[in-house]
Write an enzyme that holds these catalytic residues in place. Structure first.
Site, PDB file in Angstrom:
ATOM      1  N   ASP A  22       0.862  -1.180   0.000  1.00 44.95           N
ATOM      2  CA  ASP A  22       0.000   0.000   0.000  1.00 44.95           C
ATOM      3  C   ASP A  22       0.900   1.233   0.000  1.00 44.95           C
ATOM      4  OD1 ASP A  22      -2.144   1.672   0.113  1.00 44.95           O
ATOM      5  OD2 ASP A  22      -2.884   1.003   2.070  1.00 44.95           O
ATOM      6  N   ASP A 116      -2.541   2.243  -6.287  1.00 45.74           N
ATOM      7  CA  ASP A 116      -1.517   2.306  -5.241  1.00 45.74           C
ATOM      8  C   ASP A 116      -1.563   1.138  -4.269  1.00 45.74           C
ATOM      9  OD1 ASP A 116      -3.949   3.096  -4.191  1.00 45.74           O
ATOM     10  OD2 ASP A 116      -3.067   4.495  -2.771  1.00 45.74           O
ATOM     11  N   GLU A 117      -2.274   0.071  -4.624  1.00 48.56           N
ATOM     12  CA  GLU A 117      -2.467  -1.014  -3.672  1.00 48.56           C
ATOM     13  C   GLU A 117      -2.590  -2.338  -4.409  1.00 48.56           C
ATOM     14  OE1 GLU A 117      -5.797  -2.210  -0.250  1.00 48.56           O
ATOM     15  OE2 GLU A 117      -5.986  -0.353  -1.415  1.00 48.56           O
TER      16      GLU A 117
END
Length: 368
Positions: A22, A116-117
């Protein structure tokens, strides 16, 4: 009496090695990286001083309580010195591609959740590293080298615990939950820290006395089914540190949507159009964040008497911009006028999703 999900002790289940990566305050961190004048300042990406919603907040802004999906007016009230920056989604997508390239060097089993994860299954890794912790450490270092950005990582034997671990000591953290730690760790975990337990469910759980993982574990599957229905099996399992969901490299999402219930009902078209704007911001940010586009836009309207209607429009090509989505949504809203009752809720969703925008997309001015 209903039986719970089978556990690793019920049958031979190989222990997997799962990493959840993350990025820390991704959008805001990219902006601070690219503009040194923004570093160390409370920053909100998206919205404006007067309208819209916050797409992302820097850690300096989070100290004041500013969070993503918060109305800009609220964020400004909490942090008078907050700096608003327009989002640059194409830049974020390019940086995300660099990060994905790092993942691909370690495993083909990558399940992106957003730009983003992601979850990674490194039970077998391409670099031949001995442990999942070493893989996570190597990935974090390579991301920092290539992008200048910081990633937090959680390492565990299932997706639920890997997600919990990545969030446990953010920002700039690497946390490991081993099989030996898992069940006891979950018992001590506040119920609000459980992935899959949102604010509404958290409040519902607290109403029935479930405050921690231990409280959740103490409930039988039948008790949970009576209150939480189809989600009860998931809660029953994760309360015991069990989550057998695999990392899916090609996960398909069916729709993206958002809605808002008003503090005051209205029948005014102009007011509804204004209230539609932050909803459109949320939907389009989710589309960009998940790198999806859709061909069917649906408007949801709930009236003061709680009757609900939907209006939808399907296109030959996916919606290509936030402005195009707004054009379609406002058109659908116009179609429900004149109104016989006031409106208490509106929502917008996109379905018929595909990955990316495709070679052609619906833009402003094109025929439907």
């Amino acid at each position: 009496m209903p039986k719970g999900p089978a556990t690793a002790t019920d049958r031979a289940v190989p222990i997997r090695k799962i990493i959840h990566i993350d990025m820390d305050a991704f959008y805001a961190s990219v902006e601070q990286r690219d503009d040194p004048a923004l570093r160390g300042r409370p920053l909100a990406v998206g919205g404006s001083r007067e309208r819209g919603v916050v797409a992302a907040a820097s850690y300096e802004a989070r100290v004041f309580g500013v969070r993503s999906a918060m109305p800009s007016v609220t964020a400004r009230r909490l942090c008078p010195d907050l700096v608003f920056v327009k989002p640059r989604f194409e830049v974020y997508k390019a940086v995300s591609a660099e990060i994905q390239a790092v993942f691909a060097e370690h495993t083909p089993l990558v399940e992106p959740v957003s730009l983003d994860e992601a979850y990674l299954d490194v039970t077998e890794n391409l670099q031949g590293l001995a442990t999942a912790t070493e893989v996570a450490r190597a990935i974090r270092a390579e991301i920092l080298t290539r992008t200048g950005l910081v990633a937090s990582a959680g390492v565990s034997y299932n997706k639920f615990l890997a997600k919990v671990a990545s969030d446990f000591r953010k920002p700039d953290a690497l946390f490991v939950i081993t099989p030996a730690m898992g069940p006891a760790f979950v018992e001590a975990l506040p119920i609000g820290r459980f992935h899959g337990v949102g604010p509404v469910t958290e409040a519902k759980m607290k109403q029935v006395g479930i405050l921690t993982g231990g409280d959740l574990k103490a409930r039988s599957l039948a008790d949970l089914q009576a209150v939480f229905g189809s989600s009860s099996g998931y809660y029953y399992g994760v309360a015991r540190g069990i989550d057998e969901r695999p990392v899916r490299a090609h996960r398909i999402r069916k729709s993206v949507g958002a809605e808002s219930t008003f503090s005051e009902d209205t029948t005014e078209f102009a007011v509804l159009v204004e209230r539609l704007q932050p909803i459109l911001d949320k939907v389009w940010a989710a589309c960009v964040n998940k790198d999806v586009s859709g061909r069917t836009a649906t408007l949801k309207v709930k009236f003061s008497d709680f009757e609900q209607i939907t209006r939808a429009r399907s296109l030959r090509m996916p919606v290509g911009s936030r402005e195009a989505l707004a054009q379609i949504s406002v058109g659908l809203l116009r179609d429900v006028f004149p109104l016989r009752r006031s409106v208490r809720l509106i929502g917008v969703s996109l379905s018929g999703l595909q990955h990316g925008a495709g070679e052609e997309s619906y833009q402003l001015g094109l025929g439907i």
